[in-house]
Structure formats: C-alpha cells, structure tokens
Design a protein around this motif. Structure first.
Motif, PDB file in Angstrom:
ATOM      1  N   CYS A 106      -6.803  -1.967   0.204  1.00  0.00           N
ATOM      2  CA  CYS A 106      -6.117  -1.975   1.492  1.00  0.00           C
ATOM      3  C   CYS A 106      -7.154  -1.969   2.611  1.00  0.00           C
ATOM      4  CB  CYS A 106      -5.207  -0.762   1.591  1.00  0.00           C
ATOM      5  SG  CYS A 106      -4.383  -0.617   3.177  1.00  0.00           S
TER       6      CYS A 106
ATOM      7  N   VAL B  17      -6.600  -1.190   5.667  1.00  0.00           N
ATOM      8  CA  VAL B  17      -6.294  -0.175   6.677  1.00  0.00           C
ATOM      9  C   VAL B  17      -6.802   1.195   6.237  1.00  0.00           C
ATOM     10  CG1 VAL B  17      -4.463   0.905   8.014  1.00  0.00           C
ATOM     11  CG2 VAL B  17      -4.307  -1.512   7.429  1.00  0.00           C
ATOM     12  N   CYS B  18      -6.460   1.610   5.013  1.00  0.00           N
ATOM     13  CA  CYS B  18      -6.850   2.951   4.575  1.00  0.00           C
ATOM     14  C   CYS B  18      -7.869   2.923   3.438  1.00  0.00           C
ATOM     15  CB  CYS B  18      -5.622   3.750   4.144  1.00  0.00           C
ATOM     16  SG  CYS B  18      -4.771   3.064   2.738  1.00  0.00           S
TER      17      CYS B  18
ATOM     18  N   SER C  97      -0.090   4.301   0.537  1.00  0.00           N
ATOM     19  CA  SER C  97      -0.485   5.302   1.528  1.00  0.00           C
ATOM     20  C   SER C  97       0.095   4.987   2.896  1.00  0.00           C
ATOM     21  CB  SER C  97      -2.004   5.382   1.614  1.00  0.00           C
ATOM     22  OG  SER C  97      -2.534   5.758   0.384  1.00  0.00           O
ATOM     23  N   CYS C  98      -0.115   3.731   3.359  1.00  0.00           N
ATOM     24  CA  CYS C  98       0.371   3.424   4.705  1.00  0.00           C
ATOM     25  C   CYS C  98       1.610   2.535   4.671  1.00  0.00           C
ATOM     26  CB  CYS C  98      -0.744   2.830   5.564  1.00  0.00           C
ATOM     27  SG  CYS C  98      -1.912   1.778   4.742  1.00  0.00           S
TER      28      CYS C  98
ATOM     29  N   CYS D 108       0.850  -1.187   0.000  1.00  0.00           N
ATOM     30  CA  CYS D 108       0.000   0.000   0.000  1.00  0.00           C
ATOM     31  C   CYS D 108       0.886   1.236   0.000  1.00  0.00           C
ATOM     32  CB  CYS D 108      -0.921   0.000   1.215  1.00  0.00           C
ATOM     33  SG  CYS D 108      -1.941   1.468   1.301  1.00  0.00           S
TER      34      CYS D 108
HETATM   35 ZN   LIG Z   1      -3.285   1.425   3.122  1.00  0.00          ZN
END
Ligand SMILES: [Zn+2]
Length: 104
Positions: free
Chosen positions: A89, A91-92, A65-66, A63
């Motif tokens: 993802c 998470v985000c 982003s994270c 990912c």
């Molecule tokens: Zn993510």
C-alpha cells in the motif's frame, strides 16, 4: 424455528457474497478515486458483518488498514518474489501477500 432461521441465514450470506462481487466489479471498472474507495469500504464492511470475501482478486486489492482500493501504479506497488505476489500500500505501507502457499 431453527429450520427457518437456517434457510434465512443461508440466503443472507448468498446475497452478501453477490453484493461483494458486484461491488468488486464496480471497483475494477471504475477509474474514479472516490467511487472505488467507497466500494472498497463497503466490501470490507459487508465482509466483516457476513463473513464473505471476494472470490478471485484480479489486479485490484483492498488495504485492510486504510480501507482503500489499491490500484497498481496509482497508490500501490506489486512485486513478485519467489512465486509470491506482494502488494504494498502506498499510503500506509502495509504489505498483502498472495502466493501458492498463502490461502486467502
Ligand atoms: Zn494502506
């Protein structure tokens, strides 16, 4: 000396892509959260600095982003829709698209 610097930068890039592929092997073979996440972070860091990327993704993606390893079934979902693979993802919620018309 332009000639020397060119050769140096070529080997630097080759070494970076070797390191990225080794880290991707670590990412694939390891079942530990922390190790795979730090390998994912290192792949992104090396990629940003040297412009190298993983040649062929097989299963696990990262990912952006994270900067964690997206393992299907653990923290990401994989959906196939009209010949396009979509990694989401967990998470985000960022979606990564891999498909015939999508160049990685
Ligand atoms: Zn993510």
């Amino acid at each position: 000396m332009p000639r020397r610097s060119r050769r140096k930068s070529h080997s630097r890039k080759k070494l970076a892509s070797e390191a990225v592929n080794d880290l991707y092997d670590v990412l694939n073979e390891n079942k530990d959260h922390d190790i795979s996440n730090s390998a994912a972070k290192l792949i992104l860091r090396i990629g940003k600095k040297h412009g190298t990327r993983v040649r062929n993704y097989n299963g696990i993606t990262i990912c952006r982003s994270c900067s964690i390893a997206m393992v299907p079934g653990r923290n990401s979902t994989v959906r196939i829709r009209s010949k396009v693979v979509k990694y989401t993802c967990g998470v985000c919620g960022r979606v990564k698209t891999i498909g015939p018309s999508f160049v990685m």
